[in-house]
Design an enzyme around this catalytic site. Structure first.
Site, mmCIF file in Angstrom:
data_model
loop_
_atom_site.group_PDB
_atom_site.id
_atom_site.type_symbol
_atom_site.label_atom_id
_atom_site.label_comp_id
_atom_site.label_asym_id
_atom_site.label_seq_id
_atom_site.Cartn_x
_atom_site.Cartn_y
_atom_site.Cartn_z
ATOM 1 C CG ASP A 44 -0.402 0.239 2.189
ATOM 2 O OD1 ASP A 44 0.929 -0.045 2.442
ATOM 3 O OD2 ASP A 44 -1.056 -0.190 3.476
ATOM 4 C CB SER A 45 4.552 1.778 -0.197
ATOM 5 O OG SER A 45 4.847 0.582 -1.214
ATOM 6 C CE LYS A 113 3.206 -5.843 3.989
ATOM 7 N NZ LYS A 113 2.283 -4.464 4.877
ATOM 8 C CD GLU A 182 7.521 -0.240 7.893
ATOM 9 O OE1 GLU A 182 7.795 0.788 8.014
ATOM 10 O OE2 GLU A 182 6.810 -0.358 7.272
#
Length: 275
Positions: A44-45, A113, A182
């Site tokens: 979704d980046s 994900k 992350e």
């Protein structure tokens, strides 16, 4: 050979590092696939690096499906994982399974994900029960950027570190085949990696993880709005693109492009009959 969730597990077991990058289109996915990447995340980046949004929250299911279709066509060997966008799985277990199914059926990915730890374990369990592989994502979860008060390193205090370690074990127990870590301190990420049997994929989490992932525009120097500390630019493609575009503009303006070798011929007799 096609990379699968079993490939990822085998590489952890054999202590071979897993390589992943993001991609959002056919051509880029094909280049990565030819290079031998293990996995491609349609992240979704894309909201930030492809659509120009200030965060990932605006990305829709339709956006992810659209880009996943393109990537899946280009990636013949890499495992294609599609991000579940904000509010596509938080609302209910039913929504989570339904939307994960859409990504598989319409997007043609091989796994999904989602972000979160204990709070989304019921969703992970239900999606896995529907025979859809799930990659979990803990630490800094960008969809929760407002709750975190910005993009900040997670797990620095004893309490926060214990929570991340616990969440890694919880998503493993829920059935996730891998977990993204992350913006987590390197030593904590290494401890998490040793504490779970599933692969850990790091981004800003040090070399102790089982694998690494980066946004490809970041690692190729194509996204100039900001550069996270954890990014290494392996090439400066953005600068080369700008150089090439400037050369195209200059040659078009001065008339040297297109040259004779870039044009098609026609019989002079045909042309003469047109006057």
């Amino acid at each position: 050979m096609k990379n699968t969730v079993m490939t990822f597990q085998r590489q952890k077991d054999e202590q071979k590092k897993i390589t992943m990058l993001t991609a959002y289109d056919y051509s880029t996915a094909k280049v990565m696939d030819n290079a031998g990447i293990n996995g491609i995340l349609v992240g979704d980046s894309l909201g930030m690096v492809m659509l120009g949004c200030e965060d990932t929250l605006s990305v829709t299911m339709e956006d992810i499906i659209h880009h996943t279709k393109a990537v899946a066509r280009g990636a013949k060997n890499a495992l294609v994982v599609a991000d579940m966008p904000f509010m596509s799985y938080q609302t209910s277990v039913y929504d989570a399974v339904y939307n994960a199914g859409r990504l598989m059926k319409e997007g043609r990915c091989q796994a999904v994900k989602l972000e979160g730890g204990a709070a989304v374990c019921p969703q992970i369990e239900a999606i896995v029960a529907a025979s859809i592989p799930v990659m979990a994502h803990i630490g800094l979860t960008p969809q929760s950027v407002n709750a975190f008060g910005g993009f900040k390193v997670q797990g620095k205090s004893e309490e926060a570190a214990k929570r991340i370690l616990a969440e890694a074990k919880q998503v493993e127990a829920a059935g996730a085949f891998a977990v993204v870590l992350e913006c987590v301190p390197a030593k904590l990420a290494e401890l998490v990696t040793k504490s779970v049997s599933i692969p850990t994929i790091g981004i800003g989490a040090g070399a102790g993880c089982d694998g690494q992932i980066l946004v490809y525009q970041d690692m190729l120097g194509m996204f100039g709005d900001f550069k996270p500390k954890f990014v290494k630019q392996f090439a400066h493609v953005g600068a080369e693109m700008e150089k090439g575009i400037k050369a195209y503009i200059a040659e078009t303006q001065n008339g040297t492009f297109p040259a004779q070798e870039h044009t098609f011929k026609i019989d002079e007799e045909v042309i003469n009959k047109l006057y």
